[in-house]
Design an enzyme around this catalytic site. Structure first.
Site, PDB file in Angstrom:
ATOM      1  N   SER A  18       0.821  -1.218   0.000  1.00 36.16           N
ATOM      2  CA  SER A  18       0.000   0.000   0.000  1.00 36.16           C
ATOM      3  C   SER A  18       0.848   1.260   0.000  1.00 36.16           C
ATOM      4  O   SER A  18       1.929   1.303   0.601  1.00 36.16           O
ATOM      5  CB  SER A  18      -0.894   0.002   1.239  1.00 36.16           C
ATOM      6  OG  SER A  18      -1.510   1.245   1.438  1.00 36.16           O
ATOM      7  N   GLU A  25       0.176   3.665   1.725  1.00 37.04           N
ATOM      8  CA  GLU A  25       0.198   4.127   3.112  1.00 37.04           C
ATOM      9  C   GLU A  25       1.550   3.836   3.772  1.00 37.04           C
ATOM     10  O   GLU A  25       1.867   4.406   4.813  1.00 37.04           O
ATOM     11  CB  GLU A  25      -0.931   3.487   3.909  1.00 37.04           C
ATOM     12  CG  GLU A  25      -2.309   4.024   3.583  1.00 37.04           C
ATOM     13  CD  GLU A  25      -2.558   5.424   4.146  1.00 37.04           C
ATOM     14  OE1 GLU A  25      -1.940   5.783   5.172  1.00 37.04           O
ATOM     15  OE2 GLU A  25      -3.374   6.163   3.561  1.00 37.04           O
ATOM     16  N   TYR A  72      -1.724   0.575  10.440  1.00 41.37           N
ATOM     17  CA  TYR A  72      -1.967  -0.093   9.159  1.00 41.37           C
ATOM     18  C   TYR A  72      -0.749   0.035   8.249  1.00 41.37           C
ATOM     19  O   TYR A  72      -0.287  -0.948   7.657  1.00 41.37           O
ATOM     20  CB  TYR A  72      -3.191   0.512   8.482  1.00 41.37           C
ATOM     21  CG  TYR A  72      -3.398   0.061   7.051  1.00 41.37           C
ATOM     22  CD1 TYR A  72      -3.964  -1.173   6.766  1.00 41.37           C
ATOM     23  CD2 TYR A  72      -3.030   0.881   5.976  1.00 41.37           C
ATOM     24  CE1 TYR A  72      -4.153  -1.587   5.455  1.00 41.37           C
ATOM     25  CE2 TYR A  72      -3.215   0.470   4.672  1.00 41.37           C
ATOM     26  CZ  TYR A  72      -3.774  -0.762   4.418  1.00 41.37           C
ATOM     27  OH  TYR A  72      -3.953  -1.183   3.112  1.00 41.37           O
TER      28      TYR A  72
END
Length: 343
Positions: free
Chosen positions: A133, A135, A157
Site C-alpha cells: 500500500s 500508506e 496499518y
C-alpha cells in the site's frame, strides 16, 4: 488452465480480481473463514463459478491445509484489516492480520512447495502476489513516490503493510521464491466499503439529493491522494505474476486530487452545492495524517504495459450513480428512515 487462490476474495479488490481471472480462463479459489461473511454479496454474481476453501490468516495450520488442498499456480494475498482509522483502535489485530498474516501465507507456500530453510525454490513453484500500500510511504520524503521511496508509515496499518512488503521481498531473496508486491495507491469503486472516504462522499451525495440525509461530516478536506479505479488495478496484479522475474511495482495514476475535489464532483453529479451540506469535523482527522500521496507508475507502465482506463472524475461520478441506484432501491422497497449522520 491456471489455478489461483485469492485471500480477501469478498473484498472490493478480491471481487474484481476474481472476475478478471475468470474472464482469462483461470480456475479461481477463494480463501474464506468458517463463519458467515457479510461481504459475500460482492461475489454473488460469479459465486457459481468460484470454489472456496476454508482458512484464516491468524492460523498457520489452516493456511498450509488450504494451499495444499488447492495446489494453486498463483496466490494473491489481498486480505487485510484495511480501514486505516480502525488500525489505531485495533492496532494489535491489524499487526496480526495485515502484517503477520503475510508471513503465515508465505510460510504455507514454502512448506507446501517443499522448500527447505536453506534451499532454493524448485521450478514451477507457486507465484505469490502481496497487496502492498501507498500508506507505507506515510510522511513522504519525495513526490511522486516510486519503488525506491523509503517507507515512513504514519499509522498501525501502514506499519503492518510495510512489514508484509519487506517479508515478501525477504522470502524472495532467502528462498528464491517468486514473490512480488504491488504498491497500490488509493483505488476505489462502487464496491468500496461505506467507511472509506470516497464511498462516504458518494453515498452521502446520493442520499442527500433524495432527502435521506441532511449533512456529511468529514475530517481533513485538504488531504491529497492519487485515486484510481479498482477494476483497473487488478489487471496490474495479474500482469505482475505473468512476468519472467518477480519484483515490486508502484500502481497509480500519477495525478493528485484532494478530498475537497472528490466532494465537489460528487455533489455536482446530483446538482447540489457541497458547501451547503459538508461539515469539517476535527474529530475525524487522523492522529497522524498522511497529507500527500502521488504515484510514479513508470515501471508498471513500461514493464507491465499497464495503463489506467478510468479517470478521477469518471470514477467519482460512477460511484455516485451506483449509490443513487441503491438509495432509490431503498425507497422503493422500504420506508427507509432518514439517517442524519450516515457517515
Amino acid at each position: 488452465m491456471k489455478r489461483a487462490l485469492i485471500t480477501g476474495i469478498t473484498g472490493q479488490d478480491g471481487s474484481y480480481l476474481a472476475e478478471h481471472l475468470l474472464e482469462l480462463g483461470y480456475e479461481v479459489w477463494g480463501l474464506v473463514r468458517g463463519q458467515a461473511n457479510p461481504h459475500r454479496p460482492r461475489i454473488q454474481r460469479i459465486a457459481a463459478e468460484l470454489r472456496f476453501v476454508e482458512g484464516d490468516l491468524l492460523d498457520q495450520s489452516s493456511l498450509v491445509a488450504a494451499v495444499d488442498q488447492v495446489q494453486p499456480d498463483e496466490v494473491y494475498n489481498l486480505a487485510a484489516i484495511s480501514y486505516v482509522p480502525l488500525s489505531w483502535q485495533q492496532a494489535e489485530l491489524t499487526g496480526e492480520v495485515t502484517g503477520m498474516g503475510v508471513l503465515r501465507i508465505l510460510e504455507a507456500i514454502r512448506i507446501v512447495s517443499g522448500i527447505g530453510k536453506s534451499g532454493a525454490a524448485p521450478a514451477g513453484t507457486i507465484r505469490f502476489y502481496q497487496a502492498s500500500s501507498s500508506e507505507m510511504f506515510g510522511k513522504v520524503t519525495a513526490v511522486p513516490q516510486d519503488e525506491d521511496t523509503p517507507p515512513r508509515p504514519r499509522s498501525p496499518y501502514g506499519v503492518a503493510k510495510t512489514y508484509g512488503h519487506l517479508i515478501t521481498r525477504n522470502y524472495r531473496e532467502s528462498f528464491d521464491m517468486f514473490t512480488t508486491a504491488g504498491i497500490l495507491f488509493n483505488h476505489e469503486s462502487p464496491r468500496r466499503g461505506r467507511e472509506f472516504v470516497t464511498r462516504k462522499i458518494s453515498r452521502a451525495a446520493a442520499r442527500i439529493s433524495l432527502g435521506l440525509q441532511d449533512e456529511l461530516r468529514l475530517g481533513n478536506l485538504d488531504a491529497v491522494r492519487d485515486w484510481g479505479f479498482a477494476g483497473d488495478y487488478v489487471r496490474a496484479m495479474r500482469l505482475m505474476l505473468a512476468q519472467p522475474e518477480p519484483g515490486e511495482y508502484v500502481v497509480g495514476t500519477g495525478h493528485m486530487h484532494s478530498v475537497r475535489d472528490a466532494v465537489r464532483i460528487a455533489f455536482q453529479t446530483v446538482d447540489l452545492d457541497w458547501r451547503e451540506y459538508v461539515v469539517s469535523d476535527p474529530r475525524l482527522v487522523r492522529p497522524a495524517e498522511v497529507d500527500l500521496l502521488c504515484a510514479d507508475p513508470k515501471k508498471a507502465r513500461t514493464q507491465l504495459g499497464w495503463e489506467p482506463r478510468v479517470g478521477f472524475e469518471q470514477l467519482i461520478r460512477m460511484m455516485v450513480e451506483a449509490d443513487l441506484e441503491r438509495a432509490r432501491s431503498e425507497l422503493r422497497h422500504s420506508s427507509a428512515p432518514r439517517d442524519v449522520h450516515d457517515w
